[in-house]
Write an enzyme that holds these catalytic residues in place. Structure first.
Site, short mmCIF file in Angstrom:
data_model
loop_
_atom_site.label_atom_id
_atom_site.label_comp_id
_atom_site.label_asym_id
_atom_site.label_seq_id
_atom_site.Cartn_x
_atom_site.Cartn_y
_atom_site.Cartn_z
N HIS A 1 5.33 5.45 1.50
CA HIS A 1 4.86 6.78 1.88
C HIS A 1 6.05 7.53 2.46
CE1 HIS A 1 0.52 5.80 1.48
NE2 HIS A 1 0.93 4.59 1.80
N THR B 1 -5.23 3.45 3.69
CA THR B 1 -4.91 4.83 4.05
C THR B 1 -5.10 5.79 2.88
OG1 THR B 1 -2.54 4.62 3.54
CG2 THR B 1 -3.27 4.02 5.78
N THR B 2 -5.63 5.30 1.79
CA THR B 2 -5.97 6.12 0.63
C THR B 2 -7.38 5.75 0.18
OG1 THR B 2 -5.02 4.52 -0.92
CG2 THR B 2 -3.58 6.30 -0.16
N HIS C 1 4.13 -0.60 -1.64
CA HIS C 1 4.30 0.80 -1.99
C HIS C 1 4.85 1.56 -0.79
CE1 HIS C 1 0.20 0.56 -0.27
NE2 HIS C 1 0.51 1.74 0.28
N HIS D 1 0.39 8.89 -7.00
CA HIS D 1 0.21 9.00 -5.55
C HIS D 1 1.36 8.35 -4.78
CE1 HIS D 1 -3.82 10.47 -6.21
NE2 HIS D 1 -4.14 9.38 -6.88
N HIS E 1 4.47 -0.30 2.88
CA HIS E 1 3.29 -1.14 3.05
C HIS E 1 3.36 -2.30 2.06
CE1 HIS E 1 0.83 2.50 4.72
NE2 HIS E 1 1.64 1.98 5.61
#
Length: 306
Positions: free
Chosen positions: A119, A224-225, A117, A92, A143
């Site tokens: 995005h 957000t996941t 991580h 992801h 993040h």
């Protein structure tokens, strides 16, 4: 864990079968699009349909100035205790584990670092950040995740109110390479496929942060996941950091969302849609200059950084 009978026949044959066994034994799968895409997340993860979800569009005109919000003070970011970090592709995103010697000052509780991580988007959809500022999209977002160590260990608090604190760093592109982000981006080829992880040399995590740590938005939101737990104290800095176009291209094209033993699928557009603010108040630590929109602010920031 009970392993279904069809799994035991090939238990030692391949990693893929083991992954299927784990999925069959428990835990819903999710993706950003398709049958398990974000529109369907609430079916398996009820919190994803909650009223305090993230990310959101941060609107300066509607934010409440709070002069009591102190500058964020990272502790232990410059000289982490560990000589190496673990960089991993989980299918992801790309994730970097962080030592517990790293923490934050400037929040109501003590928050200890857990991981960071990224995005990002794609060449066709370059808007890869999750948060917007005044409708302005950015190419990517970092993040840095911390947990409330006053309340317990991360597994105990990650779904509790104020259990997590996440720093959101918006990422823009420009002509110059960013040495801080090079510490991650230069190793992406070693975790190109899902389920791969490698040790990399530790480095100064403060090099990933914007220069002004006193200018940020603060609100209560969620992961957000999935499972989208509404447990996050969000701090999103108003100043973006800058990486080069080449570094952004590497981020967008190097990673795969599939393991090595499956047909390759590029890991891109790992971005959740903007969520309703609903009844929440968004606070801002600074007074926005009158007439300076987020887009003009971004242009000013990039120009002044050249």
């Amino acid at each position: 864990m009970v392993i279904p009978s069809f799994c035991t026949t090939f238990l030692g044959s391949c990693v893929l079968v083991l992954a299927v066994c784990r999925s069959a034994a428990g835990g819903a799968s999710w993706t950003y699009t398709g049958d398990h895409g974000q529109e369907h997340w609430p079916d398996s993860f009820p919190d994803c349909g909650g009223t305090s979800q993230s990310p959101i569009n941060l609107k300066t005109w509607n934010a409440v100035h709070d002069g009591s919000l102190p500058p964020i003070q990272p502790v232990g970011y410059r000289t982490p205790d560990d000589s190496t970090f673990t960089l991993a592709n989980n299918g992801h995103t790309v994730k970097l584990s962080l030592p517990s010697s790293m923490r934050l000052i400037g929040l109501p509780n003590n928050y200890t670092a857990a991981q960071l991580h990224l995005h990002w988007g794609s060449e066709e959809h370059p808007g890869g950040a999750e948060h917007y500022i005044d409708d302005q999209e950015y190419p990517a977002e970092l993040h840095i995740v911390h947990y409330n160590s006053d309340a317990g260990k991360i597994n105990d608090v990650k779904d509790k109110p104020n259990g997590l604190a996440v720093l959101g760093i918006l990422i823009a592109t420009g002509p110059r390479s960013n040495p801080g982000f090079a510490n991650i981006i230069n190793h992406l080829g070693r975790v190109s496929y899902a389920e791969q992880s490698v040790p990399i040399p530790s480095f100064n995590i403060e090099d990933l942060l914007p220069s002004n740590l006193d200018r940020y938005f603060r609100y209560s939101g969620s992961l957000t996941t999935p499972p989208c737990s509404q447990s996050v104290v969000w701090t999103v800095f108003s100043n973006p950091v800058q990486i080069s176009e080449s570094q952004m291209e590497t981020l967008r094209t190097t990673l795969h969302s599939t393991p090595m033993n499956r047909p390759p699928a590029v890991l891109e557009n790992n971005v959740r849609h903007i969520q309703p603010v609903n009844y929440r108040t968004v606070y801002v630590s600074f007074v926005m200059e009158k007439g300076l929109s987020a887009g003009k602010f971004l242009l000013f920031f990039i120009t002044s950084s050249m």
